[in-house]
Motif scaffolding. Sequence first.
Motif, PDB file in Angstrom:
ATOM      1  N   GLY A  53       0.678  -1.232   0.131  1.00 12.95           N
ATOM      2  CA  GLY A  53      -0.045   0.095  -0.041  1.00 12.95           C
ATOM      3  C   GLY A  53       0.768   1.214   0.252  1.00 12.95           C
ATOM      4  N   SER A  54       2.086   1.115   0.285  1.00 13.04           N
ATOM      5  CA  SER A  54       3.040   2.309   0.265  1.00 13.04           C
ATOM      6  C   SER A  54       4.326   2.038  -0.069  1.00 13.04           C
ATOM      7  CB  SER A  54       3.067   3.047   1.711  1.00 13.04           C
ATOM      8  OG  SER A  54       3.471   2.217   2.319  1.00 13.04           O
ATOM      9  N   SER A  55       4.944   0.895  -0.086  1.00  6.05           N
ATOM     10  CA  SER A  55       6.233   0.349  -0.290  1.00  6.05           C
ATOM     11  C   SER A  55       6.031  -1.033  -1.381  1.00  6.05           C
ATOM     12  CB  SER A  55       7.064  -0.013   0.624  1.00  6.05           C
ATOM     13  OG  SER A  55       7.167   1.139   1.534  1.00  6.05           O
ATOM     14  N   LEU A  56       6.930  -0.912  -2.267  1.00  5.24           N
ATOM     15  CA  LEU A  56       6.884  -2.324  -3.226  1.00  5.24           C
ATOM     16  C   LEU A  56       8.276  -3.057  -2.610  1.00  5.24           C
ATOM     17  CD1 LEU A  56       6.237  -2.859  -6.465  1.00  5.24           C
ATOM     18  CD2 LEU A  56       8.776  -2.948  -6.005  1.00  5.24           C
ATOM     19  N   TRP A  57       8.084  -4.301  -2.225  1.00  4.95           N
ATOM     20  CA  TRP A  57       8.892  -5.364  -1.682  1.00  4.95           C
ATOM     21  C   TRP A  57       9.409  -6.137  -2.372  1.00  4.95           C
ATOM     22  CZ3 TRP A  57      10.693  -4.745   3.378  1.00  4.95           C
ATOM     23  CH2 TRP A  57       9.636  -3.772   4.250  1.00  4.95           C
ATOM     24  N   LEU A  58      10.840  -6.540  -2.644  1.00  8.66           N
ATOM     25  CA  LEU A  58      11.484  -7.389  -3.605  1.00  8.66           C
ATOM     26  C   LEU A  58      12.240  -8.201  -2.586  1.00  8.66           C
ATOM     27  CD1 LEU A  58      13.105  -4.618  -5.951  1.00  8.66           C
ATOM     28  CD2 LEU A  58      11.034  -5.839  -6.274  1.00  8.66           C
ATOM     29  N   TYR A  59      12.033  -9.661  -3.117  1.00  2.00           N
ATOM     30  CA  TYR A  59      12.822 -10.708  -2.302  1.00  2.00           C
ATOM     31  C   TYR A  59      13.720 -11.143  -3.183  1.00  2.00           C
ATOM     32  CZ  TYR A  59      13.043 -14.492   1.176  1.00  2.00           C
ATOM     33  OH  TYR A  59      13.306 -15.437   1.991  1.00  2.00           O
ATOM     34  N   SER A  60      15.336 -10.756  -3.092  1.00  2.00           N
ATOM     35  CA  SER A  60      16.239 -10.894  -4.262  1.00  2.00           C
ATOM     36  C   SER A  60      17.316 -11.984  -3.622  1.00  2.00           C
ATOM     37  CB  SER A  60      16.829  -9.628  -4.333  1.00  2.00           C
ATOM     38  OG  SER A  60      17.818  -9.544  -5.310  1.00  2.00           O
ATOM     39  N   ILE A  61      17.839 -12.620  -4.744  1.00  2.00           N
ATOM     40  CA  ILE A  61      18.868 -13.425  -4.227  1.00  2.00           C
ATOM     41  C   ILE A  61      19.929 -12.372  -3.990  1.00  2.00           C
ATOM     42  CG2 ILE A  61      20.605 -15.004  -5.404  1.00  2.00           C
ATOM     43  CD1 ILE A  61      18.445 -16.036  -6.826  1.00  2.00           C
ATOM     44  N   ARG A  66      21.864  -7.644  -9.345  1.00  2.00           N
ATOM     45  CA  ARG A  66      21.002  -6.626  -8.787  1.00  2.00           C
ATOM     46  C   ARG A  66      21.284  -6.236  -7.441  1.00  2.00           C
ATOM     47  NH1 ARG A  66      16.510  -9.402 -10.322  1.00  2.00           N
ATOM     48  NH2 ARG A  66      16.996 -10.739  -8.330  1.00  2.00           N
ATOM     49  N   TRP A  67      21.367  -7.121  -6.448  1.00  2.00           N
ATOM     50  CA  TRP A  67      21.712  -6.937  -5.208  1.00  2.00           C
ATOM     51  C   TRP A  67      22.889  -6.169  -5.084  1.00  2.00           C
ATOM     52  CZ3 TRP A  67      18.934  -8.032  -0.725  1.00  2.00           C
ATOM     53  CH2 TRP A  67      19.345  -7.957   0.236  1.00  2.00           C
ATOM     54  N   SER A  68      24.063  -6.628  -5.934  1.00  2.00           N
ATOM     55  CA  SER A  68      25.271  -5.660  -5.620  1.00  2.00           C
ATOM     56  C   SER A  68      25.259  -4.566  -6.379  1.00  2.00           C
ATOM     57  CB  SER A  68      26.454  -6.623  -6.341  1.00  2.00           C
ATOM     58  OG  SER A  68      26.286  -6.905  -7.775  1.00  2.00           O
ATOM     59  N   ASP A  69      24.522  -4.239  -7.612  1.00  2.00           N
ATOM     60  CA  ASP A  69      24.349  -2.953  -7.976  1.00  2.00           C
ATOM     61  C   ASP A  69      23.648  -2.180  -6.909  1.00  2.00           C
ATOM     62  OD1 ASP A  69      25.109  -3.758 -10.573  1.00  2.00           O
ATOM     63  OD2 ASP A  69      23.456  -3.493 -11.491  1.00  2.00           O
ATOM     64  N   LEU A  70      22.506  -2.496  -6.200  1.00  2.00           N
ATOM     65  CA  LEU A  70      21.911  -1.485  -5.234  1.00  2.00           C
ATOM     66  C   LEU A  70      22.674  -1.680  -3.931  1.00  2.00           C
ATOM     67  CD1 LEU A  70      18.123  -3.189  -5.773  1.00  2.00           C
ATOM     68  CD2 LEU A  70      19.160  -1.010  -6.466  1.00  2.00           C
ATOM     69  N   ARG A  71      23.510  -2.477  -3.767  1.00  2.00           N
ATOM     70  CA  ARG A  71      24.504  -2.194  -2.532  1.00  2.00           C
ATOM     71  C   ARG A  71      25.388  -1.015  -2.575  1.00  2.00           C
ATOM     72  NH1 ARG A  71      23.066  -3.544   2.537  1.00  2.00           N
ATOM     73  NH2 ARG A  71      22.649  -5.616   2.735  1.00  2.00           N
ATOM     74  N   ARG A  72      25.881  -0.822  -4.019  1.00  2.00           N
ATOM     75  CA  ARG A  72      26.805  -0.115  -4.557  1.00  2.00           C
ATOM     76  C   ARG A  72      26.187   1.370  -4.667  1.00  2.00           C
ATOM     77  NH1 ARG A  72      27.383   1.575  -9.037  1.00  2.00           N
ATOM     78  NH2 ARG A  72      26.507  -0.267  -9.904  1.00  2.00           N
ATOM     79  N   ASP A  73      24.898   1.316  -5.498  1.00  2.00           N
ATOM     80  CA  ASP A  73      24.245   2.535  -5.623  1.00  2.00           C
ATOM     81  C   ASP A  73      22.767   2.220  -5.427  1.00  2.00           C
ATOM     82  OD1 ASP A  73      22.741   4.576  -6.942  1.00  2.00           O
ATOM     83  OD2 ASP A  73      24.201   4.649  -8.679  1.00  2.00           O
ATOM     84  N   PRO A  74      21.982   2.856  -4.611  1.00  2.00           N
ATOM     85  CA  PRO A  74      20.852   2.333  -4.237  1.00  2.00           C
ATOM     86  C   PRO A  74      19.533   2.976  -5.223  1.00  2.00           C
ATOM     87  CG  PRO A  74      21.323   4.173  -2.738  1.00  2.00           C
ATOM     88  CD  PRO A  74      22.509   3.720  -3.545  1.00  2.00           C
ATOM     89  N   ARG A  75      20.092   3.652  -5.966  1.00  2.00           N
ATOM     90  CA  ARG A  75      18.913   4.397  -7.091  1.00  2.00           C
ATOM     91  C   ARG A  75      18.217   3.048  -7.909  1.00  2.00           C
ATOM     92  NH1 ARG A  75      21.942   8.150 -10.738  1.00  2.00           N
ATOM     93  NH2 ARG A  75      23.592   6.654 -10.475  1.00  2.00           N
ATOM     94  N   ILE A  76      16.864   2.925  -7.822  1.00  2.00           N
ATOM     95  CA  ILE A  76      16.123   1.821  -8.316  1.00  2.00           C
ATOM     96  C   ILE A  76      15.040   2.330  -9.108  1.00  2.00           C
ATOM     97  CG2 ILE A  76      14.861   1.439  -6.196  1.00  2.00           C
ATOM     98  CD1 ILE A  76      14.913  -1.461  -6.886  1.00  2.00           C
ATOM     99  N   HIS A 137      17.913 -15.604  -0.206  1.00  2.00           N
ATOM    100  CA  HIS A 137      17.366 -14.491  -0.472  1.00  2.00           C
ATOM    101  C   HIS A 137      17.455 -13.292   0.600  1.00  2.00           C
ATOM    102  CE1 HIS A 137      15.815 -16.869  -3.594  1.00  2.00           C
ATOM    103  NE2 HIS A 137      15.319 -16.069  -4.328  1.00  2.00           N
ATOM    104  N   ALA A 138      17.093 -12.274   0.327  1.00  2.00           N
ATOM    105  CA  ALA A 138      16.479 -11.216   1.329  1.00  2.00           C
ATOM    106  C   ALA A 138      15.916 -10.062   0.674  1.00  2.00           C
ATOM    107  CB  ALA A 138      18.079 -10.345   1.959  1.00  2.00           C
ATOM    108  N   TRP A 139      15.233  -9.298   1.620  1.00  2.00           N
ATOM    109  CA  TRP A 139      14.387  -7.974   1.325  1.00  2.00           C
ATOM    110  C   TRP A 139      14.845  -6.861   0.900  1.00  2.00           C
ATOM    111  CZ3 TRP A 139       9.533  -9.576  -0.049  1.00  2.00           C
ATOM    112  CH2 TRP A 139       9.103 -10.717   0.586  1.00  2.00           C
ATOM    113  N   ILE A 140      14.302  -6.149  -0.322  1.00  2.00           N
ATOM    114  CA  ILE A 140      14.718  -4.744  -0.509  1.00  2.00           C
ATOM    115  C   ILE A 140      13.153  -4.113  -0.545  1.00  2.00           C
ATOM    116  CG2 ILE A 140      15.246  -3.301  -2.306  1.00  2.00           C
ATOM    117  CD1 ILE A 140      17.214  -5.879  -3.197  1.00  2.00           C
ATOM    118  N   ARG A 141      13.238  -2.688   0.164  1.00  2.00           N
ATOM    119  CA  ARG A 141      11.979  -2.034   0.150  1.00  2.00           C
ATOM    120  C   ARG A 141      12.630  -0.720  -0.618  1.00  2.00           C
ATOM    121  NH1 ARG A 141      11.284  -0.448   5.540  1.00  2.00           N
ATOM    122  NH2 ARG A 141      12.607   1.378   4.836  1.00  2.00           N
TER     123      ARG A 141
END
Length: 155
Positions: A53-61, A66-76, A137-141
């Motif tokens: 309802g307010s956030s999109l949740w991704l359950y990523s490997i 994708r995970w390493s990209d977001l750890r380095r640069d959180p823009r999505i 896997h782990a969660w990304i919001r």
Amino acid sequence: MDPARASQRRGRRVMMTHEEVDAFLRGQRTCRVATVSPDGRPHVSALWFAWDGSSLWLYSITRSRRWSDLRRDPRISVVVDAGEAYGELRGVELSGRAVFVGESPRTGEPCPELAEVERIFPVKNFGLDEMPHDGRHAWIRLTPDAVVSWDFRKL
């Protein structure tokens, strides 16, 4: 009007209402996730998601590009879309910064912030009452800074 939607540049006639966006995101399963690679190029991958309802949740490997990209640069940026014929096309693009929530990888340790998404996600995507944890896997919001929507069925 929702401030994130005020900047939408697409025609107002095809823009979804807040209620339509919410219903659409709750009903869809697959999204396309865009991240920024180390060389600056975009990387896009498909993934299941949950919307609370307010956030999109991704359950990523956690060992994914994708995970390493977001750890380095959180823009999505994430796109959820549907439809085959032109007059059926509809979708939502959400943009912002990724936030990692819970342990990584997720083993199921108690985490109140994950209670709702771990209730929604397994029912929606696996037909299960409990969240399966595989230790990979782990969660990304993504709580979006900007939301753009379209529904060509309104034309």
